[in-house]
Enzyme design. Structure first.
Site, PDB file in Angstrom:
ATOM      1  N   GLN A  12       0.833  -1.193   0.000  1.00  0.00           N
ATOM      2  CA  GLN A  12       0.000   0.000   0.000  1.00  0.00           C
ATOM      3  C   GLN A  12       0.873   1.249   0.000  1.00  0.00           C
ATOM      4  OE1 GLN A  12      -3.058  -0.523   2.850  1.00  0.00           O
ATOM      5  NE2 GLN A  12      -3.890   1.527   2.665  1.00  0.00           N
ATOM      6  N   LEU A  94       1.502  -5.624   2.477  1.00  0.00           N
ATOM      7  CA  LEU A  94       0.504  -6.288   1.632  1.00  0.00           C
ATOM      8  C   LEU A  94       1.154  -7.042   0.481  1.00  0.00           C
ATOM      9  CD1 LEU A  94      -1.306  -5.797  -1.223  1.00  0.00           C
ATOM     10  CD2 LEU A  94      -2.334  -6.935   0.743  1.00  0.00           C
ATOM     11  N   ARG A 118      -8.515  -8.146   4.850  1.00  0.00           N
ATOM     12  CA  ARG A 118      -7.425  -7.643   5.690  1.00  0.00           C
ATOM     13  C   ARG A 118      -7.531  -6.130   5.839  1.00  0.00           C
ATOM     14  NH1 ARG A 118      -2.108  -5.703   4.538  1.00  0.00           N
ATOM     15  NH2 ARG A 118      -0.472  -6.387   5.994  1.00  0.00           N
ATOM     16  N   HIS A 202       1.030  -2.391  11.367  1.00  0.00           N
ATOM     17  CA  HIS A 202       2.179  -3.120  11.918  1.00  0.00           C
ATOM     18  C   HIS A 202       2.540  -2.764  13.356  1.00  0.00           C
ATOM     19  CE1 HIS A 202       2.749  -4.986   8.049  1.00  0.00           C
ATOM     20  NE2 HIS A 202       2.744  -3.793   7.486  1.00  0.00           N
ATOM     21  N   GLN A 251       2.235 -10.702  11.039  1.00  0.00           N
ATOM     22  CA  GLN A 251       2.649  -9.583  10.198  1.00  0.00           C
ATOM     23  C   GLN A 251       1.846  -8.322  10.475  1.00  0.00           C
ATOM     24  OE1 GLN A 251       1.102  -8.540   6.608  1.00  0.00           O
ATOM     25  NE2 GLN A 251       2.959  -8.756   5.369  1.00  0.00           N
TER      26      GLN A 251
END
Length: 315
Positions: A12, A94, A118, A202, A251
């Site tokens: 992204q 991603l 997601r 994250h 992740q």
């Protein structure tokens, strides 16, 4: 090892209106890939990336499937043109999902739907405006980690993307990120700027999203990749499908260890890599991480021809 070739897939932030238009005009596989994605998603993804509106494309749950489809479209064109297969793959955030689809770990339709899910889970985990991310340039990793510890003040604030030497992205509560940006400037950072994102990726704020993603992954058909894929959370390939699921869950709330990933790829003797998807963000980062490895962007007919010529010349 001139026969070794790595493929990197961007995440992204590399999206833009009109991305892959030129490649699509020359190679029908691009439109066919987006048609497949549209069927899986239930809306016209190609129309979205071609004509927008831009604010819709930049919504996380739309951006992520769009970037996955773009990466796979470019990968399919490369293979259709006789491009050499990969010996190693990795993706930035991603992009890891794009790599897994390209490596036949999960189907394209499942990958597109999973990317959309997601993105939706990430957005739902933290209401818009409550989280933030910022890029800090010119400070060491240790300086950024220490700065986050000092400026957190009881809130979530973490170093989350180790993109290149002297380039680290932080994420957390918006108020904590704002404090860190000011502190970074005071500490001598060359640049410290808040990013135009709606999700603090994250970091620990993503744990609720990770728990829900784990439920989704439990029901998804996955296989070990046909080509090793290095994961963001471990900088290694999964040894089992269970570990693969765990790494995808981790992740979401773990740092993207991109510097280590590129170093690991170079350490396996890879001298050439291809950034498979719109833009050339990863090519720029890789140049700063390891100058002995050439990373070629691939997103239009010109870059496709250049990459094919370079890789063919290497044998």
């Amino acid at each position: 090892m001139s026969s070794s070739l790595a493929f990197f897939f961007p995440g992204q932030g590399s999206q833009s209106l009109g991305m892959l238009d030129a490649l699509a005009e020359a190679h029908p596989a691009v439109r066919h890939t987006f048609e497949e994605a549209s069927e899986a998603l239930g809306y016209d993804l190609w129309s979205l990336v071609s004509t927008g509106p831009e604010e819709a494309l930049n919504q996380t749950e739309k951006t992520q499937p769009a970037m996955l489809a773009a990466g796979i479209a470019v990968w399919r064109v490369w293979r259709a043109m006789g491009g050499r297969p990969a010996t190693l793959m990795a993706g930035h955030s991603l992009g890891e999902y794009s790599a897994l689809v390209a490596a036949e770990s999960l189907s394209f339709a499942d990958g597109v739907r999973l990317a959309a899910e997601r993105g939706r889970l990430m957005q739902e985990a933290v209401p818009a405006g409550e989280g933030a991310m910022a890029a800090l340039l010119g400070l060491s990793d240790d300086q950024v980690i220490a700065l986050c510890a000092e400026e957190a003040q009881g809130e979530v604030l973490e170093a989350v993307n180790f993109n290149a030497p002297g380039q680290v992205v932080i994420a957390g509560r918006a108020s904590a990120v704002a404090r860190a940006v000011e502190a970074a400037r005071a500490a001598g950072a060359k640049r410290a700027l808040t990013l135009a994102v709606s999700v603090p990726s994250h970091c620990a704020l993503m744990r609720p999203a990770a728990e829900r993603l784990a439920e989704r992954l439990a029901d998804l058909a996955l296989a070990l990749p046909q080509v090793p894929v290095l994961h963001n959370a471990s900088v290694s390939a999964a040894a089992s499908v269970d570990e693969l699921r765990d790494l995808l869950v981790r992740q979401l709330y773990s740092p993207v260890r991109w510097v280590e990933t590129v170093q690991a790829v170079a350490g396996q003797g890879v001298q050439t890599a291809i950034e498979c998807g719109p833009g050339k963000v990863l090519a720029g980062l890789c140049k700063r991480i390891d100058k002995t490895m050439t990373t070629l962007p691939l997103f239009d007919p010109k870059t496709l021809d250049a990459a094919l010529e370079t890789v063919h010349a290497e044998g």
